[in-house]
Design an enzyme around this catalytic site. Structure first.
Site, mmCIF file in Angstrom:
data_model
loop_
_atom_site.group_PDB
_atom_site.id
_atom_site.type_symbol
_atom_site.label_atom_id
_atom_site.label_comp_id
_atom_site.label_asym_id
_atom_site.label_seq_id
_atom_site.Cartn_x
_atom_site.Cartn_y
_atom_site.Cartn_z
ATOM 1 N N GLU A 100 0.977 -1.153 0.039
ATOM 2 C CA GLU A 100 0.002 0.051 -0.010
ATOM 3 C C GLU A 100 0.705 1.167 -0.137
ATOM 4 O O GLU A 100 0.554 2.196 -0.662
ATOM 5 C CB GLU A 100 -1.012 0.007 1.187
ATOM 6 C CG GLU A 100 -1.991 -1.168 1.396
ATOM 7 C CD GLU A 100 -2.805 -1.288 -0.187
ATOM 8 O OE1 GLU A 100 -3.273 -0.046 -0.513
ATOM 9 O OE2 GLU A 100 -3.149 -2.028 -0.571
ATOM 10 N N TRP A 129 1.677 1.615 -3.373
ATOM 11 C CA TRP A 129 0.633 2.297 -4.296
ATOM 12 C C TRP A 129 0.633 3.739 -4.109
ATOM 13 O O TRP A 129 0.749 4.467 -4.869
ATOM 14 C CB TRP A 129 -0.641 1.557 -4.031
ATOM 15 C CG TRP A 129 -1.001 0.570 -4.792
ATOM 16 C CD1 TRP A 129 -0.833 -0.568 -4.304
ATOM 17 C CD2 TRP A 129 -1.511 0.497 -5.939
ATOM 18 N NE1 TRP A 129 -0.771 -1.718 -5.303
ATOM 19 C CE2 TRP A 129 -1.447 -0.798 -6.433
ATOM 20 C CE3 TRP A 129 -1.830 1.512 -6.851
ATOM 21 C CZ2 TRP A 129 -1.871 -1.025 -7.753
ATOM 22 C CZ3 TRP A 129 -2.389 1.083 -8.356
ATOM 23 C CH2 TRP A 129 -2.352 -0.152 -8.655
ATOM 24 N N TRP A 138 -15.655 11.046 -13.335
ATOM 25 C CA TRP A 138 -14.839 11.092 -12.231
ATOM 26 C C TRP A 138 -14.196 12.329 -11.840
ATOM 27 O O TRP A 138 -13.997 12.398 -10.509
ATOM 28 C CB TRP A 138 -13.621 9.794 -12.498
ATOM 29 C CG TRP A 138 -12.727 10.367 -13.665
ATOM 30 C CD1 TRP A 138 -12.656 10.063 -14.986
ATOM 31 C CD2 TRP A 138 -11.348 10.935 -13.478
ATOM 32 N NE1 TRP A 138 -11.628 10.620 -15.487
ATOM 33 C CE2 TRP A 138 -10.865 11.272 -14.577
ATOM 34 C CE3 TRP A 138 -10.799 11.610 -12.384
ATOM 35 C CZ2 TRP A 138 -9.563 11.856 -14.882
ATOM 36 C CZ3 TRP A 138 -9.710 12.125 -12.564
ATOM 37 C CH2 TRP A 138 -9.014 12.505 -13.792
ATOM 38 N N ASN A 153 -11.167 2.864 3.092
ATOM 39 C CA ASN A 153 -10.794 2.427 1.654
ATOM 40 C C ASN A 153 -11.757 1.624 0.838
ATOM 41 O O ASN A 153 -11.988 1.935 -0.444
ATOM 42 C CB ASN A 153 -9.380 1.918 1.628
ATOM 43 C CG ASN A 153 -8.744 1.382 0.413
ATOM 44 O OD1 ASN A 153 -8.871 0.309 0.030
ATOM 45 N ND2 ASN A 153 -8.600 2.397 -0.506
ATOM 46 N N TRP A 160 -20.024 10.667 -20.661
ATOM 47 C CA TRP A 160 -20.455 10.952 -19.259
ATOM 48 C C TRP A 160 -21.605 11.861 -19.336
ATOM 49 O O TRP A 160 -21.919 12.725 -20.346
ATOM 50 C CB TRP A 160 -19.337 11.782 -18.449
ATOM 51 C CG TRP A 160 -17.994 11.276 -18.557
ATOM 52 C CD1 TRP A 160 -16.817 11.604 -19.038
ATOM 53 C CD2 TRP A 160 -17.623 10.147 -17.721
ATOM 54 N NE1 TRP A 160 -15.776 10.696 -18.777
ATOM 55 C CE2 TRP A 160 -16.408 9.787 -18.045
ATOM 56 C CE3 TRP A 160 -18.329 9.048 -16.710
ATOM 57 C CZ2 TRP A 160 -15.667 8.729 -17.479
ATOM 58 C CZ3 TRP A 160 -17.752 8.157 -16.515
ATOM 59 C CH2 TRP A 160 -16.359 7.818 -16.561
ATOM 60 N N TRP A 193 -8.919 7.742 -8.468
ATOM 61 C CA TRP A 193 -10.135 7.972 -9.279
ATOM 62 C C TRP A 193 -9.853 7.371 -10.660
ATOM 63 O O TRP A 193 -11.013 6.787 -11.291
ATOM 64 C CB TRP A 193 -10.479 9.368 -9.253
ATOM 65 C CG TRP A 193 -11.376 9.620 -8.106
ATOM 66 C CD1 TRP A 193 -10.955 10.405 -6.860
ATOM 67 C CD2 TRP A 193 -12.641 9.696 -7.922
ATOM 68 N NE1 TRP A 193 -11.992 10.514 -6.004
ATOM 69 C CE2 TRP A 193 -13.216 9.840 -6.595
ATOM 70 C CE3 TRP A 193 -13.793 9.244 -8.624
ATOM 71 C CZ2 TRP A 193 -14.278 10.036 -6.358
ATOM 72 C CZ3 TRP A 193 -15.219 9.088 -8.461
ATOM 73 C CH2 TRP A 193 -15.510 9.389 -6.838
#
Length: 474
Positions: free
Chosen positions: A272, A275, A356, A338, A303, A379
């Site tokens: 993590e 990330w 987004w 999360n 969208w 996102w």
DNA sequence: TTTTGAGTTGTTCGA
DNA sequence: GTCGAACAACTCAAA
């Protein structure tokens, strides 16, 4: 002792531990610690409301550690830093690097200007395990996929994360300059009851960051892999805002986790951190990431901005309980678990078909850990437009996700109390509950709790069709 | 240059 | 209830 102080410019590194810029400044003799609130250069990305609240307290903590000698300013850093150098006859300035494109460009410019005036300006790595330019493919281009990036980072020579630096024994702080502001002068904390609500959930500042890390190591890391998925258990580290403001460095966290040993839980936790690194890496190499789809075929995605739906999503009034629980957690605490972040994001993008970037903007304003790199990258990952994103058919079902990850409904009932009497079987899909069950639970759909904005199955199919069209026409 | 294997976190359907 | 396969096709990374 030198009469000319070394300026230590604090930015996203509000700590004394593991702070290379601070140690470099100490080598000069006297230290002038400086903080600048630079909203002018930040453009769209000036600190959001929740993060400002955090910053207020974090600065107070740092100010205390520095015995009230932190020199605080507001304005354009490229004006203020050279002015401070003149005022204090300082010829050396030190800072730890930031990677947001606007900051990176600004700092490059400042360094150039200072060097033109024969002022020694040095920057250090205080915020990342690996510099973004350190990890490249053999052909010299950046990685776009997490796994090979992370593997390469961990196995390359010289890429073992550095050992954290100690807190200096003694910081020879300069006498307070007269033209600085107080933390309160920055007006980071609005006079609003919302602040007190948020503040109840956090302990802010470097010292507290250490405590949060220790508590995580002692009580949570040994079942992190499983525990992090259940929002009611709070099995995540909750270190993100501390890391964002640099109250603790990723190197400290990495080292502390390594001391525990080796097992799956520790490896997953470290990944993590990986990330987080990857998000910064992508932001550095693709500075348009906060604005543009990394996969450009998504530029054609249809969208559809329904303002009413967006508003209801923000309010936690979509009529889908697990989604609403997450959105209300965000509003009430400045944070969202999360697992739930993925679900509310997936719902906005793949059920409501809202771009987004609208979701990212709301998160930016509401999250105490709002971080340009992590927010944009995550996102894009959920939306499927990131370089290494979830495959498009992977659409979270907020009903089954709730049943799976909040099986007793503790989290959902906490944040959506109007449904707390509903049996777990219907908690995540009250629209399926028999009328008598609703009545017994005191729920009137469309009145005490909203009807769902969309049908989960139909809207999912609509997203799949839209995505298929976008894919095939390339 | 070509080939090969792989890619954070899911869902649904049918056996 | 459980399990495996299908879901699409593409792009990336490395050999």
């Amino acid at each position: 002792m030198s009469t000319s102080p070394g300026i230590c410019w604090f930015r996203q590194d509000l700590r004394l531990h593991d702070n290379p810029a601070l140690l470099a400044a100490i080598d000069c003799g006297e230290v002038l610690p400086v903080f600048i609130l630079d909203d002018d250069n930040a453009g769209n990305w000036k600190c959001g409301s929740a993060a400002r609240l955090w910053l207020h307290h974090s600065l107070n903590a740092l100010q205390k550690s520095l015995e009230g000698r932190l020199s605080i300013h507001r304005g354009r850093a490229e004006d203020i830093i050279p002015r401070l150098c003149r005022d204090h006859q300082s010829t050396r300035v030190f800072w730890n690097r930031c990677y947001e494109p606007w900051r990176f460009e600004r700092d490059k410019e400042i360094k150039k200007r200072l060097q033109e005036q024969s002022i020694d300006a040095q920057s250090f790595n205080g915020s990342l395990l690996w510099e973004p330019w350190q990890i490249m493919k053999k052909d010299g281009t950046p990685y776009k996929v997490f796994t090979p990036f992370y593997k390469s980072a961990r196995t390359n020579a010289n890429a073992t994360p550095a050992v954290p630096l100690p807190v200096p024994d003694n910081i020879p702080l300069m006498r307070k300059d007269s033209d600085g502001l107080t933390v309160d002068d920055l007006k980071l904390r609005p006079d609003h009851p919302w602040c007190e609500k948020i503040e109840r959930h956090w302990r802010i500042g470097e010292e507290n960051a250490q405590i949060v890390l220790e508590e995580f190591i002692e009580a949570k890391i040994d079942h992190y892999n499983h525990g992090r998925d259940f929002p009611a258990e709070k099995g995540t580290s909750r270190l993100s805002p501390h890391l964002h403001f640099g109250e603790i460095s990723p190197r400290q966290v990495w080292e502390r986790a390594s001391e525990v040993g080796f097992d799956d839980n520790i490896e997953v936790f470290k990944s993590e951190l990986g990330w987080r690194e990857f998000s910064y890496y992508l932001l550095y190499h693709f500075p348009r990431m906060p604005y543009d789809n990394l996969k450009s075929k998504f530029d054609r995605f249809p969208w559809w901005l329904n303002e009413q739906w967006l508003k209801r999503w923000k309010q936690g009034m979509t009529g889908v309980p697990f989604v609403d629980a997450g959105m209300r957690e965000l509003w009430q605490t400045g944070h969202m678990h999360n697992r739930v972040r993925m679900i509310v994001a997936s719902f906005l993008v793949k059920n409501l078909l809202i771009d987004w970037r609208h979701g990212a903007a709301w998160f930016w304003d509401c999250l105490v850990d709002a971080d340009l790199a992590s927010n944009s990258a995550s996102w894009q990952w959920v939306a499927g437009c990131g370089t290494d994103a979830a495959p498009f058919f992977r659409i979270f079902n907020p009903v089954t996700q709730g049943q799976k990850f909040d099986p007793d409904g503790i989290y959902t009932r906490h944040f959506v109390p109007e449904l707390k009497e509903l049996p777990s079987k219907y908690l995540f899909s009250p629209w399926n509950a028999p009328q008598t069950t609703l009545e017994q639970a005191g729920v009137r759909l469309g009145d005490s709790y909203p009807c769902p904005l969309v049908d989960i199955q139909q809207s999912r199919q609509k997203a799949l069709d839209a995505l298929k069209k976008v894919s095939s026409s390339s």
